[in-house]
Design a protein around this motif. Structure first.
Motif, PDB file in Angstrom:
ATOM      1  N   CYS A   1       4.333  14.695 -11.162  1.00  0.00           N
ATOM      2  CA  CYS A   1       4.609  14.778 -12.601  1.00  0.00           C
ATOM      3  C   CYS A   1       3.558  15.627 -13.304  1.00  0.00           C
ATOM      4  CB  CYS A   1       4.683  13.387 -13.209  1.00  0.00           C
ATOM      5  SG  CYS A   1       6.152  12.468 -12.739  1.00  0.00           S
ATOM      6  N   GLU A   2       2.291  15.458 -12.922  1.00  0.00           N
ATOM      7  CA  GLU A   2       1.229  16.286 -13.515  1.00  0.00           C
ATOM      8  C   GLU A   2       1.480  17.763 -13.235  1.00  0.00           C
ATOM      9  OE1 GLU A   2      -2.563  15.094 -12.010  1.00  0.00           O
ATOM     10  OE2 GLU A   2      -2.383  13.052 -12.775  1.00  0.00           O
TER      11      GLU A   2
ATOM     12  N   ASN B   1       3.584   5.879  -5.704  1.00  0.00           N
ATOM     13  CA  ASN B   1       3.331   6.032  -7.132  1.00  0.00           C
ATOM     14  C   ASN B   1       2.252   7.067  -7.412  1.00  0.00           C
ATOM     15  OD1 ASN B   1       4.852   4.119  -9.111  1.00  0.00           O
ATOM     16  ND2 ASN B   1       4.579   2.954  -7.223  1.00  0.00           N
ATOM     17  N   ARG B   2       1.217   7.082  -6.596  1.00  0.00           N
ATOM     18  CA  ARG B   2       0.161   8.088  -6.771  1.00  0.00           C
ATOM     19  C   ARG B   2       0.722   9.498  -6.586  1.00  0.00           C
ATOM     20  NH1 ARG B   2      -2.992  11.244  -4.122  1.00  0.00           N
ATOM     21  NH2 ARG B   2      -2.232  10.639  -2.072  1.00  0.00           N
ATOM     22  N   LEU B   3       1.545   9.679  -5.561  1.00  0.00           N
ATOM     23  CA  LEU B   3       2.136  10.993  -5.298  1.00  0.00           C
ATOM     24  C   LEU B   3       3.102  11.412  -6.399  1.00  0.00           C
ATOM     25  CD1 LEU B   3       2.730  10.592  -1.459  1.00  0.00           C
ATOM     26  CD2 LEU B   3       1.054  12.092  -2.554  1.00  0.00           C
TER      27      LEU B   3
ATOM     28  N   ARG C   1       0.834  -1.206   0.000  1.00  0.00           N
ATOM     29  CA  ARG C   1       0.000   0.000   0.000  1.00  0.00           C
ATOM     30  C   ARG C   1       0.865   1.250   0.000  1.00  0.00           C
ATOM     31  NH1 ARG C   1      -4.988  -0.209   4.023  1.00  0.00           N
ATOM     32  NH2 ARG C   1      -5.411   1.675   2.845  1.00  0.00           N
ATOM     33  N   ASP C   2       1.998   1.211   0.706  1.00  0.00           N
ATOM     34  CA  ASP C   2       2.919   2.347   0.691  1.00  0.00           C
ATOM     35  C   ASP C   2       3.436   2.597  -0.723  1.00  0.00           C
ATOM     36  OD1 ASP C   2       2.715   2.577   3.480  1.00  0.00           O
ATOM     37  OD2 ASP C   2       4.497   1.347   3.836  1.00  0.00           O
TER      38      ASP C   2
ATOM     39  N   GLU D   1       2.956  10.438  -9.553  1.00  0.00           N
ATOM     40  CA  GLU D   1       2.128  10.803 -10.705  1.00  0.00           C
ATOM     41  C   GLU D   1       1.585  12.216 -10.558  1.00  0.00           C
ATOM     42  OE1 GLU D   1       1.516   9.511 -13.575  1.00  0.00           O
ATOM     43  OE2 GLU D   1       2.405   7.530 -13.327  1.00  0.00           O
ATOM     44  N   ARG D   2       1.155  12.558  -9.359  1.00  0.00           N
ATOM     45  CA  ARG D   2       0.614  13.913  -9.138  1.00  0.00           C
ATOM     46  C   ARG D   2       1.710  14.959  -9.294  1.00  0.00           C
ATOM     47  NH1 ARG D   2      -2.455  17.707 -10.299  1.00  0.00           N
ATOM     48  NH2 ARG D   2      -3.014  19.161  -8.647  1.00  0.00           N
TER      49      ARG D   2
ATOM     50  N   GLU E   1       1.986   1.846  -3.542  1.00  0.00           N
ATOM     51  CA  GLU E   1       0.896   2.427  -4.323  1.00  0.00           C
ATOM     52  C   GLU E   1       0.763   3.916  -4.035  1.00  0.00           C
ATOM     53  OE1 GLU E   1      -2.686   0.259  -3.575  1.00  0.00           O
ATOM     54  OE2 GLU E   1      -1.866  -1.614  -4.372  1.00  0.00           O
ATOM     55  N   GLU E   2       0.883   4.300  -2.773  1.00  0.00           N
ATOM     56  CA  GLU E   2       0.781   5.714  -2.403  1.00  0.00           C
ATOM     57  C   GLU E   2       1.948   6.516  -2.971  1.00  0.00           C
ATOM     58  OE1 GLU E   2      -0.763   9.108  -0.097  1.00  0.00           O
ATOM     59  OE2 GLU E   2      -1.535   7.378  -1.183  1.00  0.00           O
TER      60      GLU E   2
END
Length: 200
Positions: free
Chosen positions: A163-164, A156-158, A150-151, A160-161, A153-154
């Protein structure tokens, strides 16, 4: 090579090798930051490089299919546009195996880290850079720790954000051109080295 590709998932090792040059990485990043298309003069101004020195790299990127030359209107200067489909900046898709591209990806990473080091060292010399607080502009760090699924995944989500946020094109109200470079890598514990027999 197909004329159309998804610029968010570049797999071709020859295209990735083209991007192992820090100058070419900067050119495609700057094209993206300028909305996907720019003149050589605009690119030279943003990169602080003479325009004449950019043509060689732009021609190589055109031959490799990553950038297209735009036919100028009469009297206008040459312009270049990122090739491919998708709204995101260029991203690599890693492929393992005998016909993979991981060797080319490693070369890209080395070039990326050279650009990041140069950006950081140049920013250290600026007098108006925010060094702390909520609008801090300059960071370098290395963290190492234990994560669960889960860490990861978090993380990677951060990423990606981030990078956006740091891939947005120039627009009114966005007056700070920033670069973000990162490496996320799993670490395998190394076997403990034994002292040679007879040593103390």
């Amino acid at each position: 090579m197909p004329r159309t590709f998804d610029r968010r998932a570049i797999q071709d090792p020859s295209q990735i090798r083209l991007l192992s040059s820090p100058v070419r990485q900067e050119l495609v990043d700057t094209l993206s930051a300028l909305g996907g298309e720019a003149s050589v003069a605009d690119l030279a101004e943003q990169l602080g490089r003479p325009a004449d020195g950019l043509y060689y790299h732009l021609r190589a990127l055109c031959r490799g299919g990553l950038v297209r030359e735009v036919a100028p209107a009469e009297g206008d200067e040459k312009r270049y546009r990122l090739a491919g489909t998708g709204d995101a900046p260029l991203r690599l898709a890693y492929r393992a195996g005998r016909s993979g591209n991981l060797g080319a990806v490693g070369g890209f990473a080395r070039g990326l880290l050279r650009v990041a080091t140069r950006d950081f060292e140049q920013a250290l010399k600026l007098e108006d850079v925010a060094l702390d607080g909520p609008r801090r502009e300059l960071w370098t760090a290395r963290n190492k720790g234990w994560l669960n699924a889960r860490d990861v995944e978090e993380v990677n989500r951060l990423i990606e954000r981030l990078c956006e946020l740091t891939s947005q094109p120039r627009a009114p109200g966005r007056e700070h051109l920033m670069s973000l470079s990162f490496v996320l890598a799993p670490i395998r514990a190394r076997a403990k080295r034994r002292a040679p027999s007879g040593s103390r």
